[in-house]
Motif scaffolding. Sequence first.
Motif, mmCIF file in Angstrom:
data_model
loop_
_atom_site.group_PDB
_atom_site.id
_atom_site.type_symbol
_atom_site.label_atom_id
_atom_site.label_comp_id
_atom_site.label_asym_id
_atom_site.label_seq_id
_atom_site.Cartn_x
_atom_site.Cartn_y
_atom_site.Cartn_z
ATOM 1 N N GLN A 89 98.986 5.064 12.659
ATOM 2 C CA GLN A 89 100.448 5.035 12.610
ATOM 3 C C GLN A 89 100.979 6.164 11.725
ATOM 4 O O GLN A 89 101.997 6.781 12.036
ATOM 5 C CB GLN A 89 100.944 3.684 12.098
ATOM 6 N N ALA A 90 100.262 6.436 10.627
ATOM 7 C CA ALA A 90 100.685 7.510 9.729
ATOM 8 C C ALA A 90 100.673 8.850 10.461
ATOM 9 O O ALA A 90 101.572 9.678 10.284
ATOM 10 C CB ALA A 90 99.788 7.564 8.497
ATOM 11 N N LEU A 91 99.667 9.049 11.291
ATOM 12 C CA LEU A 91 99.600 10.292 12.066
ATOM 13 C C LEU A 91 100.794 10.379 13.015
ATOM 14 O O LEU A 91 101.473 11.407 13.100
ATOM 15 C CB LEU A 91 98.290 10.347 12.872
ATOM 16 N N TRP A 92 101.072 9.283 13.696
ATOM 17 C CA TRP A 92 102.216 9.245 14.615
ATOM 18 C C TRP A 92 103.514 9.527 13.861
ATOM 19 O O TRP A 92 104.336 10.336 14.279
ATOM 20 C CB TRP A 92 102.245 7.899 15.330
ATOM 21 N N ASN A 93 103.689 8.829 12.711
ATOM 22 C CA ASN A 93 104.904 9.036 11.907
ATOM 23 C C ASN A 93 105.046 10.499 11.503
ATOM 24 O O ASN A 93 106.139 11.069 11.545
ATOM 25 C CB ASN A 93 104.857 8.195 10.631
ATOM 26 N N THR A 94 103.912 11.094 11.076
ATOM 27 C CA THR A 94 103.955 12.487 10.636
ATOM 28 C C THR A 94 104.370 13.400 11.780
ATOM 29 O O THR A 94 105.185 14.310 11.596
ATOM 30 C CB THR A 94 102.575 12.916 10.102
ATOM 31 N N VAL A 268 103.710 8.493 5.930
ATOM 32 C CA VAL A 268 103.185 9.723 6.517
ATOM 33 C C VAL A 268 101.806 10.025 5.931
ATOM 34 O O VAL A 268 101.430 9.466 4.899
ATOM 35 C CB VAL A 268 104.144 10.907 6.291
ATOM 36 N N LEU A 269 101.058 10.900 6.589
ATOM 37 C CA LEU A 269 99.664 11.147 6.206
ATOM 38 C C LEU A 269 99.509 11.560 4.742
ATOM 39 O O LEU A 269 98.660 11.053 4.022
ATOM 40 C CB LEU A 269 99.073 12.243 7.101
ATOM 41 N N MET A 270 100.351 12.504 4.329
ATOM 42 C CA MET A 270 100.227 13.022 2.965
ATOM 43 C C MET A 270 100.434 11.906 1.953
ATOM 44 O O MET A 270 99.691 11.778 0.987
ATOM 45 C CB MET A 270 101.275 14.125 2.781
ATOM 46 N N PHE A 271 101.453 11.087 2.201
ATOM 47 C CA PHE A 271 101.746 9.988 1.282
ATOM 48 C C PHE A 271 100.577 9.009 1.250
ATOM 49 O O PHE A 271 100.147 8.554 0.180
ATOM 50 C CB PHE A 271 103.031 9.287 1.725
#
Lengths: 317, 275
Positions: A89-94, A268-271
């Motif tokens: 999901q983080a990848l998608w959000n990013t 997001v991925l970084m976070f």
Amino acid sequence: MTSVGLATPAGRRRTGAPFAAGTFGQRRRLFLLALGLPSLLYVIAVALVPLAQGMWLSLFEYNLLRPDRRAFVGLDNYLEQISDPVVQQALWNTLVFTVLAVGIEFLLGLGLALLLWRDSLFNRVALALMLVPVAVTPLVVGLVFRALLTADFGMIGHFAAQWGLSGERGFFGYPNSAMGALIFIDVWQWTPLMALILLAGLKALPQEAIEAADVAGASPWQKLRLVIVPMLLPAIFLALVLRTMDAFRIFDSVFVTTKGGPDNATNVLMFHAVKEGLEFFNIGDASALSNLMLAAIGLIAAGFVLVIRRADRRMLG
Amino acid sequence: MGGRAVPLPVLALQRGAILFALLVFLAPVGWLVTTAWKPAREIFSFPPTLSFTPTWDNFATVFRFFDVAQLSANSLIISGVGTLLSLALGIPCGYALARSGWRGAVGVAYFFLALRMVPPVATLIPFYLFMRDIGLLGTWWAVILLDTTLNTAFVVWMMFAWFRALPPEMEEAALVDGASQTGAFLRIAVPMVKPGTVACALLCFMLSWNSFLFPAFLTTADTKTLSVALLTAYGTKDITWGTMGALAHFSTLPIVLLALVLNRHFVQGLTRGFH
């Protein structure tokens, strides 16, 4: 042999023919090497070595809080990250964040650059003032918009909630509008930089080509699509690459507004990677995650290079 | 667009659009600044009070809770030293690449640009452990060293473009006249690329000054920067939006003013970088 003897010093320098020790060409090359090497050595020591260490660490189950229980696990960390729905999901959000934010910034930035193209006092002053958002600390930007958008007392958020533009919990209270708010914040801060880079590109265009289009009776839209944009490609490329890479690594504004919520909608991925590594100290997982990000950034960069090469070829052929 | 005269209604429309954009870009900053001078209960009053009695309260609170001088010094040292170091490393390297006549030079320049794109977490964790092991964790140097990699990478790439656009004839003439190579580089080439240097310096300084993630994890209470303190300012109980606005006077206004003062060099610096 005689021809070598007759060659001018300048000619020799360019051909790079073999020289006797201590000739100008050799000293020149040594001098340039001495100027270039420190930077290279520095980035190898401070960037590449930690990067390689990160690759190594990603192969271990390693938590800084329990350093004695370090175990080699091979690629398990990577498999674990890829199959984790939160990471997916983080990848998608990013991706959603990056594509929408950079896309909007590009369109608005190009519009502003075209408006500011003509040189006048008004435009020079406007351009200077437009640098303000770019210079403001991103952390402060996040905090300011958090205050402005809050539903109970924020200057924007209060009315938005009252008029039904946002839910009663405010923009940050719901998955879609929270993402929208983050995109808005990014657009506010970075559209001016986009406009600035594109404007720099516009100012470097040859005036004759544009005048030729005028003489040929092109409509403004044709002029933009057929003359200006193709010639502006290098600047567009630079602006999109710089902004895409930075948007892909967004952290500060998420950190002070949503902390990844609600319901991981803005995680997001970084976070996520920073949380894993520097809050939970899961060094192995966080390293694997950041290497995956590195790979993704590499893919995006390669995609940009391919597109620009193709555009170049089409323009030339 | 172009150079033709624009009909008046079109010009009015264009300027209207620009003014609207400026309003959107400047209003939030205006809100931040006025917040610092408002008494706590007026900050969120509706409609927003334009006429309010300015108060020193927020600044007094900031000075009571924070060592503003120390914080500013930390930010200034970290950003200033980091910027100087990046320029000292990056400008010669950009020059060397541009003048080498080597085919691979463009590739190396792109390698530096790629380094600038590496996600910070990828290096931050090993770097954190490294700094801990050699005892630099918590010092200014930890942040300076890490910022300098990103900034050097950017400076090399940008200055490469600048030196490549600069015809080498002037330096060659100076060399023929007996100038040393160092002299030709420092006294002929470097002054010619001043706008590029100023743009680089401003961008490096801005990145270090505004950076939050690196100093947050690499500094201690004594060495932390204004941007890290800002978050504390917001997180504590006694601290309000007003105090945050007051602290932002020190953390944000200087860098904004610097950008405004240097704006011509900045735009010029970017422009020439495209040839």
